[in-house]
Enzyme design. Structure first.
Site, PDB file in Angstrom:
ATOM      1  N   CYS B  10     -25.815  23.453   3.697  1.00  0.00           N
ATOM      2  CA  CYS B  10     -26.542  22.265   3.212  1.00  0.00           C
ATOM      3  C   CYS B  10     -25.795  21.008   3.679  1.00  0.00           C
ATOM      4  O   CYS B  10     -24.671  20.746   3.241  1.00  0.00           O
ATOM      5  CB  CYS B  10     -26.636  22.278   1.695  1.00  0.00           C
ATOM      6  SG  CYS B  10     -27.235  20.718   0.997  1.00  0.00           S
ATOM      7  N   SER B  64     -27.204  13.384  -3.003  1.00  0.00           N
ATOM      8  CA  SER B  64     -25.908  13.124  -2.352  1.00  0.00           C
ATOM      9  C   SER B  64     -25.542  11.643  -2.352  1.00  0.00           C
ATOM     10  O   SER B  64     -24.384  11.273  -2.520  1.00  0.00           O
ATOM     11  CB  SER B  64     -25.901  13.677  -0.922  1.00  0.00           C
ATOM     12  OG  SER B  64     -26.703  12.910  -0.067  1.00  0.00           O
TER      13      SER B  64
END
Lengths: 222, 222
Positions: B10, B64
């Site tokens: 990822c 994120s």
């Protein structure tokens, strides 16, 4: 004065315009259709996307999130991201939700089918794509209702950038006659409160060339 | 200790891991394959995506960008966003470039064709899609070279989150044997400098079940 390169139905430009208006920052609007890929505009932003904000000295701020964070850092008036680091993380999560997930699943499809095909390609919209966007929209309105079951505004007790981002994206699909509040009374009430803010009313008076909104679009009673 | 829900390939989890390592924040890794749509994980993050970071008291940080901004605000060590508001706007613009544009045009395609089809769908990759991703990658490597013609690091004179985001995305496609530095010596030199950072080396030692990287992947001489 800052110059904002944008077009009336760009949800990301709407988000920036609402945030700057809440903070009392005046901007001059410069019409820019990103699909025209105008050379001078691509020189300004290699990603070729609106919004771009240019200052008096020629420095460019690019991307709606970077622009909103810049003014949150430089202008104290009307904080839009929240008081604590945890509050700001929740506001940022929700902005990403609407800017990326809602846009990919709903807004981008409707802009392609109901705006781009009509005013650029002169083609009919694809019924399957419109139905997909409609189903996705129902899930998103349900999620907004879920948030508002626990909170006064989307990210918590105060109005902020999550509400602005969500309302910006929803206002675009409302212009495209794709927003049906049926069965979502709480979400409708929240949108009504945003719609009555002076910063929002200015934006709702604008029109996209060649594409008229439905009659209820700029009405407070919708 | 913070727990990070992630999987080895990822790119957004890699970005968070690199940023936290640079700031000296230790995390416990929790393996999570988002496509499994595990109920408890979707309860944690309704968007169903990695990375999610959970604290000792159970509060979750999601996305994120929101995670990196949170630690930039709460941990002074090793500032990653830049000194001035204008510097930070440039770092944020470039993070969006890699997280959204590079990912959509290159990373997402390669993960779908070379990881997901192999380990989940047991299908062969689509040659046309791989060629499209390869052509897009050339443009992105060219843009990195363009930036590095004027700057020591991607966003300016100091190493920061733009470098971390770019290296995270590039390291994933390198694992997928899709990264060819031929003709991009300046970009390769920049990547080499990042690859030799201790924070990066830990990450390069990990493997995704059922999918081996090329021999050069974790070598400093590549």
């Amino acid at each position: 004065m800052w110059r904002l390169y944008q077009y009336p139905l760009c949800p990301f430009s709407r988000k920036v315009r609402l945030a700057l208006a809440e903070k009392g920052v005046e901007v001059e609007l410069v019409p820019e259709l990103p699909w025209a890929r105008r050379d001078e505009f691509v020189d300004l932003n290699p990603a070729g996307q609106t919004p771009v904000l240019v200052g008096d000295r020629g420095a460019a701020l690019i991307d709606s999130t970077a622009i909103c964070e810049y003014f949150e850092e430089t202008i104290e008036r009307m904080p839009l991201l929240g008081a604590s680091a945890a509050d700001r993380a929740e506001v940022r999560r929700l902005c990403v939700w609407f800017d990326q997930k809602f846009y990919a699943e709903v807004g981008h499809i409707l802009l392609a089918e109901r705006m781009f095909k009509r005013i650029v390609q002169r083609a009919a919209p694809d019924g399957g794509a419109l139905r997909t966007a409609g189903r996705n929209l129902e899930h998103h309105l349900g999620y907004i209702e879920y948030l508002l079951d626990h909170r006064r505004w989307l990210s918590g007790t105060t109005f902020g950038l999550a509400d602005i981002a969500a309302a910006a994206h929803l206002s675009v699909i409302d212009y495209l006659s794709a927003l049906d509040w049926h069965g979502h009374a709480t979400a409708k009430q929240w949108y009504s409160a945003i719609k009555s803010r002076p910063t929002f009313r200015a934006l709702l008076s604008e029109r996209m060339d060649g594409l008229a909104p439905p009659a209820h679009y700029d009405k407070l009673d919708f």
